[in-house]
Structure formats: structure tokens, C-alpha cells
Design a protein around this motif. Structure first.
Motif, PDB file in Angstrom:
ATOM      1  N   ASN A   3       0.797  -1.524   0.046  1.00 13.76           N
ATOM      2  CA  ASN A   3       0.016  -0.491   0.094  1.00 13.76           C
ATOM      3  C   ASN A   3       0.779   1.248   0.473  1.00 13.76           C
ATOM      4  N   THR A   4       0.161   2.188  -1.031  1.00 11.31           N
ATOM      5  CA  THR A   4       0.772   3.515  -0.792  1.00 11.31           C
ATOM      6  C   THR A   4       0.321   4.694  -0.288  1.00 11.31           C
ATOM      7  N   GLY A   5       0.243   5.677   0.873  1.00 14.39           N
ATOM      8  CA  GLY A   5       0.035   6.598   1.412  1.00 14.39           C
ATOM      9  C   GLY A   5       1.129   8.101   0.657  1.00 14.39           C
ATOM     10  N   PHE A   6       0.401   8.861  -0.049  1.00 17.02           N
ATOM     11  CA  PHE A   6       0.557   9.995  -0.655  1.00 17.02           C
ATOM     12  C   PHE A   6       0.313  10.948   0.030  1.00 17.02           C
ATOM     13  N   ILE A  47      -3.029  12.595   0.595  1.00 17.74           N
ATOM     14  CA  ILE A  47      -3.851  12.609  -0.030  1.00 17.74           C
ATOM     15  C   ILE A  47      -4.516  11.949  -0.959  1.00 17.74           C
ATOM     16  N   GLU A  48      -3.656  10.806  -1.246  1.00 20.90           N
ATOM     17  CA  GLU A  48      -4.426   9.719  -1.771  1.00 20.90           C
ATOM     18  C   GLU A  48      -3.865   8.708  -0.559  1.00 20.90           C
ATOM     19  N   TYR A  49      -4.557   6.877  -0.760  1.00 20.25           N
ATOM     20  CA  TYR A  49      -4.150   6.064   0.217  1.00 20.25           C
ATOM     21  C   TYR A  49      -4.956   4.494  -0.718  1.00 20.25           C
ATOM     22  N   GLY A  50      -3.685   4.079  -0.980  1.00 17.66           N
ATOM     23  CA  GLY A  50      -4.576   2.774  -0.887  1.00 17.66           C
ATOM     24  C   GLY A  50      -3.997   1.845  -0.964  1.00 17.66           C
ATOM     25  N   THR A 104      -0.276  -0.396  -3.825  1.00 15.85           N
ATOM     26  CA  THR A 104       0.248   0.743  -4.839  1.00 15.85           C
ATOM     27  C   THR A 104      -0.107   0.022  -6.279  1.00 15.85           C
TER      28      THR A 104
END
Ligand code: ADP
Ligand code: ADP
Length: 230
Positions: free
Chosen positions: A214-217, A224-227, A229
Motif C-alpha cells: 500500500n502507498t500513502g501519498f 491525499i491518496e491512500y490505497g 500500490t
């Protein structure tokens, strides 16, 4: 189940708000990358997860972070107990000026463990988990300062997992390393995945894609975005 649950979390340094309404649920055994430009709040958020920020004057937080059913900023929290559950690895490898062996078992010694067999077993287990055992098993008594940068960083990972934490926090663990050492750390993260819940701060998008589930921007203190990868 979720290993970490960050809810409506805000943080201020004095009057300046560095984190805004962060919400993240992080699954057990997953790898989560926090990505974003310099100054967006990645390290600040990571440091909240083991309360590394506590000594900063004028720090104020609002909201909740749970690790399992442990409320990190709850009343009367035992910060030492918390940090045992949250291993930490920094950008620059920071081995102590002592032997390889003493570095790895340091967290146990802090904890009052003196039994030789326990220390020996932990040392071997942690060094094996950090993919370093074969390289150093014949020189455990030598100073850690004589190792290469990549070896030093894997040693710091071994020290970070010696007390068997649930979560491993990594703050740009490769940015001081050459490409080969970086690759080894990335492979290691793959191997550790599943055993530990890993949160890694990086400003390298390719690295986030290679290592994370998963990546959190982050941008200007917001997630601003999380979900997923990919
Ligand atoms: P990096 O980008 O490598 O994380 P920084 O220069 O952002 O390095 O931060 C280095 C240290 O200085 C960190 O411990 C950080 O918490 C602290 N720091 C960063 N910005 C400020 C600031 N505006 N005031 C005080 N300390 C700061
Ligand atoms: P990143 O890790 O994404 O580079 P940081 O978490 O280090 O971002 O910093 C987020 C913001 O908080 C920046 O504006 C930085 O200057 C500020 N900051 C970081 N540490 C401190 C500190 N100790 N005191 C005051 N401001 C800080």
C-alpha cells in the motif's frame, strides 16, 4: 486484522500544523510506503508511531493512533513498552561504537536480559532475519564501525527486530546507500513482510512500487491518496 489504526490525527509544531486529519488503517504483515516531497510530513507521521517526537517543545497532537488495542497517545502510556513494539531504522545507519554482537543484543540488555544463551540465540536469529548472519558470524566481536554502509544498515535492522516488535518503522532506510546495498535492503523488506508490519518513508516512487503493498501519498501535511500500490 489491522495492526495500526490512525484516526483523525493532527499535529502542530507550535502554531504550525504539520499533519492534517490523517486516517490510515494498516493491515498486519503488510508493507506501507509513505511518499511525498520533502517537508510534507512523512517523518513527522512515522515518528508519531513510536512517539519519537515527544521531546520536541510545543508539540501538540489531536486524534488517535492504535497499535493493536494499545492507544499510543492514550493516558498513562508506557512509552518504553510502546517502543519495544515498534522497531525503528533511520536514514543514516547508526550502529553504536561497540561490537556487532553488542549492537544486536543492545535492546535486550536495556531490558535487563543478561542470560548468555538468550542473548546468543537472539543475536543469531536477528542477524539471520536481517540476511547478515553468513557475512558476520565469524566476526561478531569486531566493531560494527568496520562494516560497509549496507551491512551497517542491515545491522540496524537486526537491532530493530531483536526485541521482536510487531511493527518496523523505516525512515528512508536506503537513501544513504549505494544501489547494490539498496537492492539488498529491498529484498530484505520482502523477506520481512508477513512477519512484521512495515511502514517505510521514501521519496523514491520506484522504491515504493517495488517494496510496498500500500502507498500513502502525502502533500503539505495531508494524506491525499491512500490505497493499493498497484
Ligand atoms: P530530512 O529531510 O533528511 O528528514 P530535515 O532537514 O527535514 O532532514 O530534518 C532534520 C531534522 O531537523 C529532523 O529531526 C527534523 O525533525 C528537524 N526539523 C526539520 N524541520 C525543522 C524545523 N522547521 N524546525 C526545527 N526542526 C526541524
Ligand atoms: P518530510 O519527512 O516529509 O520531509 P517532515 O515531517 O520532516 O517532512 O516535516 C514536515 C513539516 O514539519 C516541515 O514543514 C518541517 O519543517 C516541519 N518540522 C519538522 N520537524 C520539526 C520540528 N522539530 N520543529 C518544527 N517544525 C518541524
Amino acid at each position: 486484522g489491522s495492526a495500526l489504526d490512525i484516526r483523525d490525527f493532527n499535529l502542530w509544531y507550535g502554531k504550525s500544523q504539520a499533519l492534517h486529519d490523517i486516517n490510515m488503517e494498516i493491515q498486519k504483515g503488510s508493507v506501507t510506503a509513505l511518499i511525498g516531497p520533502s517537508g510534507c510530513g512523512k517523518s513527522t507521521l512515522l515518528r508519531c508511531l513510536n512517539r519519537m517526537n515527544d521531546l520536541i517543545d510545543d508539540l501538540r497532537i489531536d486524534g488517535q493512533i492504535q497499535v493493536g488495542d494499545f492507544d499510543i497517545y492514550g493516558p498513562g502510556v508506557d512509552v518504553i513498552a510502546l517502543r519495544k513494539r515498534m522497531g525503528m531504522v533511520f536514514q543514516k545507519p547508526n550502529p553504536f561504537a561497540m561490537s556487532i554482537y553488542d549492537n544486536v543484543v543492545y535492546p535486550l540488555r536495556v531490558d535487563g536480559v543478561t542470560k548468555r544463551s538468550v542473548l546468543d540465540e537472539t543475536c543469531e536469529r536477528a542477524l539471520r532475519s536481517a540476511a547478515l548472519w553468513d557475512e558476520v558470524k565469524d566476526r561478531l566481536k569486531e566493531s560494527a564501525l568496520g562494516m560497509s554502509g549496507g551491512q551497517q544498515q542491515r545491522l540496524c535492522i537486526a537491532r530493530g527486530i531483536a526485541s521482536d516488535p510487531e511493527v518496523l518503522l523505516m525512515d528512508e532506510p536506503c537513501s544513504a546507500l549505494d544501489p547494490i546495498a539498496t537492492l539488498k535492503i529491498e529484498e530484505l523488506i520482502h523477506q520481512l513482510r508477513g512477519h512484521y508490519t512495515i511502514v517505510i518513508v521514501t521519496h523514491n516512487m520506484q522504491q515504493a512500487a517495488r517494496v510496498s503493498d500500500n502507498t500513502g501519498f502525502m502533500y503539505l501535511g495531508r494524506l491525499i491518496e491512500y490505497g493499493d500500490t498497484n
